[in-house]
Design an enzyme around this catalytic site. Structure first.
Site, mmCIF file in Angstrom:
data_model
loop_
_atom_site.group_PDB
_atom_site.id
_atom_site.type_symbol
_atom_site.label_atom_id
_atom_site.label_comp_id
_atom_site.label_asym_id
_atom_site.label_seq_id
_atom_site.Cartn_x
_atom_site.Cartn_y
_atom_site.Cartn_z
ATOM 1 C CB SER A 161 88.414 36.702 -5.519
ATOM 2 O OG SER A 161 88.322 37.560 -6.636
ATOM 3 C CD GLN A 216 93.617 47.608 -9.905
ATOM 4 O OE1 GLN A 216 94.470 48.214 -10.554
ATOM 5 N NE2 GLN A 216 92.977 46.571 -10.400
ATOM 6 C CB SER A 224 95.640 39.690 -6.981
ATOM 7 O OG SER A 224 95.545 38.804 -8.075
ATOM 8 C CG HIS A 241 95.915 38.476 -12.213
ATOM 9 N ND1 HIS A 241 95.142 39.222 -13.064
ATOM 10 C CD2 HIS A 241 95.114 38.182 -11.159
ATOM 11 C CE1 HIS A 241 93.921 39.355 -12.562
ATOM 12 N NE2 HIS A 241 93.880 38.732 -11.400
ATOM 13 C CB CYS A 283 83.884 41.332 -12.634
ATOM 14 S SG CYS A 283 85.508 41.497 -11.934
HETATM 15 C C1 PLP Z 1 91.539 42.189 -9.619
HETATM 16 C C2 PLP Z 1 91.016 42.642 -8.302
HETATM 17 C C3 PLP Z 1 90.551 41.725 -7.347
HETATM 18 C C4 PLP Z 1 90.450 40.241 -7.630
HETATM 19 O O1 PLP Z 1 91.685 39.617 -7.688
HETATM 20 P P1 PLP Z 1 91.780 38.162 -8.386
HETATM 21 O O2 PLP Z 1 93.184 37.736 -8.155
HETATM 22 O O3 PLP Z 1 91.460 38.385 -9.829
HETATM 23 O O4 PLP Z 1 90.786 37.297 -7.705
HETATM 24 C C5 PLP Z 1 90.123 42.198 -6.133
HETATM 25 N N1 PLP Z 1 90.146 43.512 -5.861
HETATM 26 C C6 PLP Z 1 90.584 44.420 -6.734
HETATM 27 C C7 PLP Z 1 90.610 45.857 -6.366
HETATM 28 C C8 PLP Z 1 91.033 44.021 -7.995
HETATM 29 O O5 PLP Z 1 91.448 44.933 -8.871
#
Ligand code: PLP
Length: 395
Positions: free
Chosen positions: A71, A179, A199, A201, A324
């Site tokens: 994010s 993703q 990201s 995680h 979310c």
């Molecule tokens: C999970 C996700 C995010 C947000 O990432 P965070 O590390 O949770 O803030 C943004 N874009 C996509 C496509 C995601 O799947």
């Protein structure tokens, strides 16, 4: 049985990532800005992590900024591009209707600040084509932001074509690759990407750490002011353990990408084969261009939230769309954007498997889900109307 089938929401931390972070949570607790050895060790770990992440993306280490997650990376990319544009009198931004809210809500804010935003509608196959982007371009367009792979339906966008189009015209191109990173090959040079978010995680590193790639020479605006960390672009003492884990997890994912994708896709395909036998169901998004692990289905006459609650009782973790949105009554903006009717979009189920899942777990899903769908339909007034012919089937 317990089955975690929500890997698009988050993933379990891998042994490799945990091992990589442990020293910085125990003995190596120095502040990377400190001048003594303990601090230097931490700073060197960040340098190594930066090099690893850069290598995985075919970038230069100087082009990588660590953030608190996807994010933040998305926010920083869009704000920077908007600022660069505004300085040249260009205030038009192009993105898509099915982006993550980190993109959509930032664009909404920028709109309130005087920027003009065009949100492209994906086609019913879940793809934005380069020609769609081309048609929307204007003299004053300063940024195109199109996600690499959609988090709800798993469709992969023609990033390379869009990148070429933007580079040709000198327009910045950002992609939210949260993703895709660790799951699909990414080459920022070959794909002509100017900015890219990822990201940790989503590929077995912990939550709360991410990265932003910004091509050399592109101005980056900081969102957080303070110390000079991350070359002044992201203040705050670095999340050393998280950064080390992110790099280790990304490297491991990239190393095993092909075999993991093969294993994951085989499980997903078995799921699709079994679940598409459920009457009045459909698969959302074309499978022709797709991440390996995600499948999104709709079941007519089913309330997605009720289905998830039944599945939870059977030990199955799944999602009705994006994490979310869970809990909100509105159907997914992604499904609506590809033209899924409102009533149908209410009955959505996203299953996202990964290399930690097993075929036995897939068999369990195939045993439980059809039963759960039938149980939800048995209690559904909408399903009763569909059965009696009072309401017309849409799928
Ligand atoms: C999970 C996700 C995010 C947000 O990432 P965070 O590390 O949770 O803030 C943004 N874009 C996509 C496509 C995601 O799947």
């Amino acid at each position: 049985m317990f089955v975690y089938a929500d890997n698009a929401a988050t993933t379990r931390v891998s042994r490799t990532a945990l091992d990589a972070m442990m020293p910085f949570l125990t003995e190596q607790y120095g502040n990377p800005s400190s001048l003594y050895g303990l601090g230097r060790n931490a700073a060197e770990a960040i340098d190594r992590a930066r090099k690893t992440v850069a290598d995985c993306l075919h970038a230069n280490p100087r082009e990588i900024i660590f953030t608190s997650g996807g994010s933040e990376a998305d926010n920083q990319a869009l704000r920077s591009a908007a600022l660069i544009g505004a300085r040249k009198g260009k205030r038009h931004l192009i993105s898509t209707q099915f982006e993550h809210h980190a993109i959509l809500h930032t664009l909404k804010k920028l709109e309130q600040e005087g920027f003009e935003v065009t949100l492209l509608a994906p086609h019913s196959d879940g793809i934005i084509y380069a020609e769609d982007v081309e048609k929307a371009l204007r003299e004053d367009t300063c940024l195109v932001s199109v996600m690499f792979a959609n988090n709800e339906i798993g469709t992969v966008q023609p990033v390379k074509e869009i990148g070429a189009l933007c580079r040709e015209r000198g327009i910045l191109f950002h992609t939210d690759a949260v993703q895709a990173a660790g799951h699909m090959p990414i080459d920022v040079e070959d794909m002509q990407i100017d900015m890219l978010s990822l990201s940790g995680h989503k590929f077995h590193a912990p939550k709360g750490v991410g990265a932003l790639y910004v091509r050399k020479g592109i101005y980056l605006e900081s969102l957080i002011e303070g110390g000079g960390q991350e070359r002044g672009k992201r203040a705050g003492t670095e999340n050393v353990a998280g950064i080390a884990a992110l790099a280790a997890a990304l490297k491991e994912s990239c190393l095993h990408m092909e075999e993991d994708a093969k294993k994951t896709a085989a499980m997903r395909d078995r799921l699709i084969e079994g679940l598409s036998r459920i009457p009045h169901s459909c698969i959302n998004g074309s499978l022709a261009h797709h991440v390996p692990g995600t499948v999104n289905l709709c079941f007519e006459g089913v309330d997605g939230v009720a289905l998830l609650m039944l599945l939870d009782r059977e030990g199955i973790c799944a999602s009705s769309g994006s994490a979310c949105n869970s809990g909100s009554a509105d159907p997914s903006h992604v499904l609506l954007s590809i033209g899924v009717p409102y009533e149908v979009a209410h009955g959505s189920l996203r299953l996202s498997v990964g290399e930690y899942n097993t075929m036995e777990e897939i068999d369990y899903l195939l045993e439980v889900i059809p039963r759960a769908v039938a149980a939800v339909r048995d209690m559904s007034p909408v399903w009763a109307e569909l059965l009696s012919g009072k309401r017309r089937h849409l799928i």
